[in-house]
Scaffold this motif. Structure first.
Motif, PDB file in Angstrom:
ATOM      1  N   HIS A   1       0.825  -1.220   0.000  1.00  0.00           N
ATOM      2  CA  HIS A   1       0.000   0.000   0.000  1.00  0.00           C
ATOM      3  C   HIS A   1       0.857   1.266   0.000  1.00  0.00           C
ATOM      4  N   GLU A   2       2.042   1.227   0.591  1.00  0.00           N
ATOM      5  CA  GLU A   2       2.935   2.387   0.575  1.00  0.00           C
ATOM      6  C   GLU A   2       3.589   2.567  -0.794  1.00  0.00           C
ATOM      7  N   LEU A   3       3.834   1.480  -1.487  1.00  0.00           N
ATOM      8  CA  LEU A   3       4.373   1.574  -2.847  1.00  0.00           C
ATOM      9  C   LEU A   3       3.314   2.106  -3.807  1.00  0.00           C
ATOM     10  N   THR A   4       2.088   1.639  -3.653  1.00  0.00           N
ATOM     11  CA  THR A   4       1.007   2.004  -4.567  1.00  0.00           C
ATOM     12  C   THR A   4       0.763   3.508  -4.592  1.00  0.00           C
ATOM     13  N   VAL A   5       0.845   4.173  -3.449  1.00  0.00           N
ATOM     14  CA  VAL A   5       0.559   5.615  -3.418  1.00  0.00           C
ATOM     15  C   VAL A   5       1.627   6.433  -4.144  1.00  0.00           C
ATOM     16  N   GLN A   6       2.738   5.826  -4.491  1.00  0.00           N
ATOM     17  CA  GLN A   6       3.821   6.516  -5.193  1.00  0.00           C
ATOM     18  C   GLN A   6       3.600   6.566  -6.710  1.00  0.00           C
ATOM     19  N   PHE A   7       2.544   5.913  -7.197  1.00  0.00           N
ATOM     20  CA  PHE A   7       2.328   5.791  -8.641  1.00  0.00           C
ATOM     21  C   PHE A   7       0.911   6.196  -9.019  1.00  0.00           C
ATOM     22  N   PRO A   8       0.755   6.727 -10.240  1.00  0.00           N
ATOM     23  CA  PRO A   8      -0.582   7.102 -10.719  1.00  0.00           C
ATOM     24  C   PRO A   8      -1.315   5.913 -11.346  1.00  0.00           C
ATOM     25  N   MET A   9      -1.307   4.802 -10.631  1.00  0.00           N
ATOM     26  CA  MET A   9      -1.973   3.589 -11.119  1.00  0.00           C
ATOM     27  C   MET A   9      -2.497   2.834  -9.904  1.00  0.00           C
ATOM     28  N   GLY A  10      -3.303   1.864 -10.158  1.00  0.00           N
ATOM     29  CA  GLY A  10      -3.900   1.096  -9.080  1.00  0.00           C
ATOM     30  C   GLY A  10      -2.972   0.040  -8.499  1.00  0.00           C
ATOM     31  N   ARG A  11      -3.451  -0.550  -7.431  1.00  0.00           N
ATOM     32  CA  ARG A  11      -2.706  -1.587  -6.718  1.00  0.00           C
ATOM     33  C   ARG A  11      -2.400  -2.791  -7.618  1.00  0.00           C
ATOM     34  N   THR A  12      -3.374  -3.167  -8.439  1.00  0.00           N
ATOM     35  CA  THR A  12      -3.181  -4.317  -9.319  1.00  0.00           C
ATOM     36  C   THR A  12      -2.047  -4.081 -10.304  1.00  0.00           C
ATOM     37  N   ALA A  13      -1.972  -2.892 -10.866  1.00  0.00           N
ATOM     38  CA  ALA A  13      -0.903  -2.574 -11.821  1.00  0.00           C
ATOM     39  C   ALA A  13       0.462  -2.590 -11.140  1.00  0.00           C
TER      40      ALA A  13
ATOM     41  N   VAL B   1       3.166 -10.369   6.295  1.00  0.00           N
ATOM     42  CA  VAL B   1       3.102  -9.990   7.701  1.00  0.00           C
ATOM     43  C   VAL B   1       1.626  -9.741   7.983  1.00  0.00           C
ATOM     44  N   GLY B   2       0.971 -10.733   8.544  1.00  0.00           N
ATOM     45  CA  GLY B   2      -0.477 -10.657   8.725  1.00  0.00           C
ATOM     46  C   GLY B   2      -1.146 -10.646   7.362  1.00  0.00           C
ATOM     47  N   ARG B   3      -1.979  -9.631   7.128  1.00  0.00           N
ATOM     48  CA  ARG B   3      -2.675  -9.512   5.843  1.00  0.00           C
ATOM     49  C   ARG B   3      -1.885  -8.674   4.846  1.00  0.00           C
ATOM     50  N   GLU B   4      -0.741  -8.195   5.263  1.00  0.00           N
ATOM     51  CA  GLU B   4       0.051  -7.264   4.452  1.00  0.00           C
ATOM     52  C   GLU B   4       1.225  -7.989   3.791  1.00  0.00           C
ATOM     53  N   THR B   5       1.532  -7.594   2.564  1.00  0.00           N
ATOM     54  CA  THR B   5       2.722  -8.101   1.888  1.00  0.00           C
ATOM     55  C   THR B   5       3.756  -6.992   1.863  1.00  0.00           C
ATOM     56  N   ARG B   6       4.950  -7.310   2.305  1.00  0.00           N
ATOM     57  CA  ARG B   6       6.045  -6.338   2.323  1.00  0.00           C
ATOM     58  C   ARG B   6       7.096  -6.771   1.315  1.00  0.00           C
ATOM     59  N   PHE B   7       7.687  -5.776   0.675  1.00  0.00           N
ATOM     60  CA  PHE B   7       8.655  -6.033  -0.389  1.00  0.00           C
ATOM     61  C   PHE B   7      10.004  -5.422  -0.036  1.00  0.00           C
ATOM     62  N   ARG B   8      11.060  -6.079  -0.522  1.00  0.00           N
ATOM     63  CA  ARG B   8      12.405  -5.534  -0.356  1.00  0.00           C
ATOM     64  C   ARG B   8      13.214  -5.881  -1.599  1.00  0.00           C
ATOM     65  N   LEU B   9      14.247  -5.094  -1.805  1.00  0.00           N
ATOM     66  CA  LEU B   9      15.092  -5.254  -2.980  1.00  0.00           C
ATOM     67  C   LEU B   9      16.122  -6.357  -2.761  1.00  0.00           C
ATOM     68  N   ASN B  10      16.327  -7.157  -3.779  1.00  0.00           N
ATOM     69  CA  ASN B  10      17.449  -8.090  -3.834  1.00  0.00           C
ATOM     70  C   ASN B  10      18.311  -7.596  -4.998  1.00  0.00           C
ATOM     71  N   ALA B  11      19.329  -6.827  -4.687  1.00  0.00           N
ATOM     72  CA  ALA B  11      20.124  -6.158  -5.719  1.00  0.00           C
ATOM     73  C   ALA B  11      21.109  -7.082  -6.434  1.00  0.00           C
ATOM     74  N   ALA B  12      21.307  -8.282  -5.952  1.00  0.00           N
ATOM     75  CA  ALA B  12      22.304  -9.185  -6.542  1.00  0.00           C
ATOM     76  C   ALA B  12      22.145  -9.368  -8.056  1.00  0.00           C
ATOM     77  N   PRO B  13      20.930  -9.550  -8.585  1.00  0.00           N
ATOM     78  CA  PRO B  13      20.804  -9.709 -10.040  1.00  0.00           C
ATOM     79  C   PRO B  13      21.231  -8.469 -10.837  1.00  0.00           C
ATOM     80  N   LEU B  14      21.281  -7.314 -10.197  1.00  0.00           N
ATOM     81  CA  LEU B  14      21.730  -6.107 -10.896  1.00  0.00           C
ATOM     82  C   LEU B  14      23.215  -6.177 -11.254  1.00  0.00           C
ATOM     83  N   GLN B  15      23.939  -7.088 -10.627  1.00  0.00           N
ATOM     84  CA  GLN B  15      25.356  -7.267 -10.944  1.00  0.00           C
ATOM     85  C   GLN B  15      25.528  -7.645 -12.414  1.00  0.00           C
ATOM     86  N   GLU B  16      24.594  -8.422 -12.937  1.00  0.00           N
ATOM     87  CA  GLU B  16      24.641  -8.816 -14.349  1.00  0.00           C
ATOM     88  C   GLU B  16      24.613  -7.573 -15.251  1.00  0.00           C
ATOM     89  N   ILE B  17      23.792  -6.602 -14.906  1.00  0.00           N
ATOM     90  CA  ILE B  17      23.708  -5.366 -15.685  1.00  0.00           C
ATOM     91  C   ILE B  17      24.968  -4.542 -15.501  1.00  0.00           C
TER      92      ILE B  17
END
Length: 109
Positions: free
Chosen positions: A35-47, A66-82
Motif C-alpha cells: 500500500h505504501e508503494l502504490t501511493v507513489q504511482f498514478p496507477m492502481g494496486r493491481t498494476a 506480515v499478517g494480511r500485508e505483503t512487504r517487499f524488499r530489494l534483492n540487488a544481486a541480479p543487478l550485478q549482471e547489468i
C-alpha cells in the motif's frame, strides 16, 4: 539471462520506467508494504502488483507476508549482471574519450 536466474531476464525487468522507479524506492527503504508503494504511482494496486511480480520473477524483489500485508524488499544481486555488461561500455567510452583528448592536444601543438 544469467544461469542462476531461471525466471525473467533482468534486462527485461528493468526496461520499464515504473519498475526502475520501484527498484529505486525499494533501494531507499529496508522493506515497504504494497500500500505504501502504490501511493507513489498514478496507477492502481493491481498494476503495481504486476510490476512487482515481473521484478520478483527476475529475482530483484523479495516479499514476505506480515499478517494480511505483503512487504517487499530489494534483492540487488541480479543487478550485478547489468553492471558487468555496462562495465565493458564504460571502458569503451573512457578509452575513446582518452584518444579524443590526445588527438585534440596534438592538434593544439
Amino acid at each position: 539471462m544469467s544461469e542462476n536466474n531461471q525466471g525473467r531476464d533482468v534486462f527485461d525487468a528493468i526496461a520499464d520506467p515504473t519498475r526502475r522507479r520501484l527498484i529505486r524506492l525499494l533501494a531507499e527503504a529496508e522493506e515497504i508494504p504494497l500500500h505504501e508503494l502504490t501511493v507513489q504511482f498514478p496507477m492502481g494496486r493491481t498494476a503495481v502488483s504486476k510490476h512487482l511480480t515481473i521484478l520478483k520473477e527476475a529475482g530483484l524483489v523479495l516479499d514476505r507476508k506480515v499478517g494480511r500485508e505483503t512487504r517487499f524488499r530489494l534483492n540487488a544481486a541480479p543487478l550485478q549482471e547489468i553492471h558487468d555488461w555496462t562495465a565493458y561500455y564504460t571502458k569503451f567510452w573512457r578509452a575513446n574519450m582518452l584518444r579524443l583528448q590526445h588527438l585534440l592536444e596534438e592538434e593544439e601543438e
